[in-house]
Design a protein around this motif. Structure first.
Motif, short mmCIF file in Angstrom:
data_model
loop_
_atom_site.label_atom_id
_atom_site.label_comp_id
_atom_site.label_asym_id
_atom_site.label_seq_id
_atom_site.Cartn_x
_atom_site.Cartn_y
_atom_site.Cartn_z
N ASN A 1 0.86 -1.17 0.00
CA ASN A 1 0.00 0.00 0.00
C ASN A 1 0.90 1.23 0.00
O ASN A 1 1.93 1.25 0.69
CB ASN A 1 -0.90 0.03 1.25
CG ASN A 1 -1.94 -1.05 1.24
OD1 ASN A 1 -2.39 -1.48 0.18
ND2 ASN A 1 -2.34 -1.50 2.41
N PHE A 2 0.52 2.24 -0.76
CA PHE A 2 1.27 3.49 -0.81
C PHE A 2 0.46 4.56 -0.09
O PHE A 2 -0.74 4.72 -0.35
CB PHE A 2 1.55 3.90 -2.25
CG PHE A 2 2.45 2.94 -2.97
CD1 PHE A 2 3.83 2.98 -2.80
CD2 PHE A 2 1.93 1.97 -3.82
CE1 PHE A 2 4.66 2.08 -3.45
CE2 PHE A 2 2.75 1.07 -4.49
CZ PHE A 2 4.12 1.13 -4.29
N ARG A 3 1.13 5.30 0.80
CA ARG A 3 0.43 6.25 1.64
C ARG A 3 1.25 7.52 1.88
O ARG A 3 2.46 7.55 1.63
CB ARG A 3 0.09 5.62 3.00
CG ARG A 3 -0.91 4.51 2.96
CD ARG A 3 -1.10 3.88 4.32
NE ARG A 3 -2.16 2.89 4.30
CZ ARG A 3 -2.38 1.99 5.22
NH1 ARG A 3 -1.58 1.95 6.29
NH2 ARG A 3 -3.36 1.13 5.12
N SER A 4 0.57 8.51 2.43
CA SER A 4 1.26 9.68 2.97
C SER A 4 0.56 10.07 4.26
O SER A 4 -0.58 9.67 4.52
CB SER A 4 1.23 10.86 1.98
OG SER A 4 -0.09 11.36 1.82
N ALA A 5 1.27 10.84 5.09
CA ALA A 5 0.70 11.31 6.35
C ALA A 5 1.42 12.59 6.75
O ALA A 5 2.54 12.85 6.30
CB ALA A 5 0.85 10.26 7.44
N ASN A 6 0.77 13.38 7.59
CA ASN A 6 1.46 14.52 8.18
C ASN A 6 2.58 14.01 9.06
O ASN A 6 2.63 12.84 9.43
CB ASN A 6 0.48 15.37 9.01
CG ASN A 6 -0.45 16.19 8.15
OD1 ASN A 6 -0.21 16.40 6.96
ND2 ASN A 6 -1.52 16.68 8.74
N LEU A 7 3.46 14.90 9.44
CA LEU A 7 4.62 14.49 10.22
C LEU A 7 4.29 14.16 11.66
O LEU A 7 5.20 13.88 12.46
CB LEU A 7 5.71 15.57 10.15
CG LEU A 7 6.36 15.72 8.77
CD1 LEU A 7 7.41 16.81 8.80
CD2 LEU A 7 6.96 14.41 8.31
N ASP A 8 3.02 14.17 12.02
CA ASP A 8 2.59 13.64 13.32
C ASP A 8 1.80 12.35 13.14
O ASP A 8 1.22 11.83 14.09
CB ASP A 8 1.77 14.66 14.09
CG ASP A 8 0.49 15.06 13.36
OD1 ASP A 8 0.28 14.60 12.22
OD2 ASP A 8 -0.31 15.82 13.93
N GLY A 9 1.76 11.84 11.91
CA GLY A 9 1.03 10.60 11.63
C GLY A 9 -0.43 10.81 11.33
O GLY A 9 -1.14 9.86 11.01
N SER A 10 -0.91 12.06 11.40
CA SER A 10 -2.33 12.33 11.15
C SER A 10 -2.58 12.54 9.66
O SER A 10 -1.65 12.59 8.86
CB SER A 10 -2.77 13.57 11.93
OG SER A 10 -2.13 14.73 11.42
N ALA A 11 -3.86 12.69 9.33
CA ALA A 11 -4.28 12.96 7.94
C ALA A 11 -3.69 11.95 6.97
O ALA A 11 -3.20 12.31 5.90
CB ALA A 11 -3.89 14.40 7.53
N MET A 12 -3.75 10.68 7.33
CA MET A 12 -3.21 9.65 6.46
C MET A 12 -4.04 9.55 5.18
O MET A 12 -5.26 9.58 5.21
CB MET A 12 -3.19 8.31 7.18
CG MET A 12 -2.60 7.18 6.34
SD MET A 12 -2.55 5.64 7.24
CE MET A 12 -1.31 6.05 8.46
#
Length: 236
Positions: A146-157
């Protein structure tokens, strides 16, 4: 400067191995994000590696994959310690205050393509993680990515709906004109793909290649090198 950079890299990797090997795992808290704390500010160095530096000097933060884990390991979000994404400030590294290391994304940063790792663009981290969906037999199909992104606090994945044939798929996250693209090689169909993470448009750049490879010396390079079968034309 290069020797110093290598020294920091080796120190971070040794630190990650120490954390991953601790019995009971790491017990700190997940990072609390703000712009002055390893957020949008600061340049990024070593993008695409297992350790990525954001910021400069004493204000830098080091984002790193916490040790090596198998892709078949439990990838329940929030439960992952070994193989997760963590970070530590330059100040804490310098003083040896390793207990202040923080978890950024508590899931596996494990892929068969060892030439691609952590990518940070702006205030987001982009990565690949083993699939957690179960098949009809109840087995986790961790052989897919799976390819993902997130904010640098792990939120908004954010999940990117890209289907690849295996977890050994070669890929890169690159940025062009402020847009982050996922480049990957579909070896099953011999296709080179470019996926726009903003629009979700998946474009086939080339089909029917004989061989293809990325620039291993620069994981941010958007250029893909490939060869095509030779074609000949017949004349009457």
């Amino acid at each position: 400067m290069l020797k110093k950079g290598k020294k920091v890299l080796l120190l971070i990797l040794a630190f990650a191995a120490m954390l991953a090997g601790c019995s009971g795992g790491w017990t700190g808290t997940q990072v609390k994000y703000d712009e002055s704390n390893g957020g949008k500010g600061g340049t990024v160095s070593s993008n695409g590696g297992f350790v990525v530096q954001k910021g400069e000097g004493d204000n830098a933060w080091f984002y790193f994959i916490n040790g090596v884990q198998d892709s078949s390991a439990d990838n329940t979000y929030g439960d992952v310690v070994k193989g997760s994404l963590m970070r530590i400030s330059a100040g804490n590294m310098k003083s040896g205050s390793y207990e202040n290391a923080e978890t950024v994304v508590p899931e596996l940063f494990v892929a068969g393509d060892y030439t691609a790792g952590v990518y940070i663009y702006g205030d987001s981290v982009y990565y690949a993680t083993p699939n957690t969906i179960r098949n009809l037999d109840g087995e986790v199909e961790s052989g897919y990515l799976n390819f993902r992104s997130a904010n640098l606090d792990g939120s908004a994945m954010t999940d990117y709906y890209v289907q690849v044939s295996s977890n050994t798929t070669e890929y890169r996250f690159v940025e062009e004109d402020g847009v982050v693209y996922l480049l990957y090689l579909d070896s099953t169909n011999t296709e080179i793909h470019s996926y726009n993470t903003q629009t979700g448009v998946n474009t086939v750049l080339a089909k029917g290649y004989t061989s293809a490879e990325f620039d291993d010396s620069d994981p941010e390079n958007p250029v893909v090198y490939y060869t095509m079968p030779r074609t000949t034309s017949s004349t009457a």
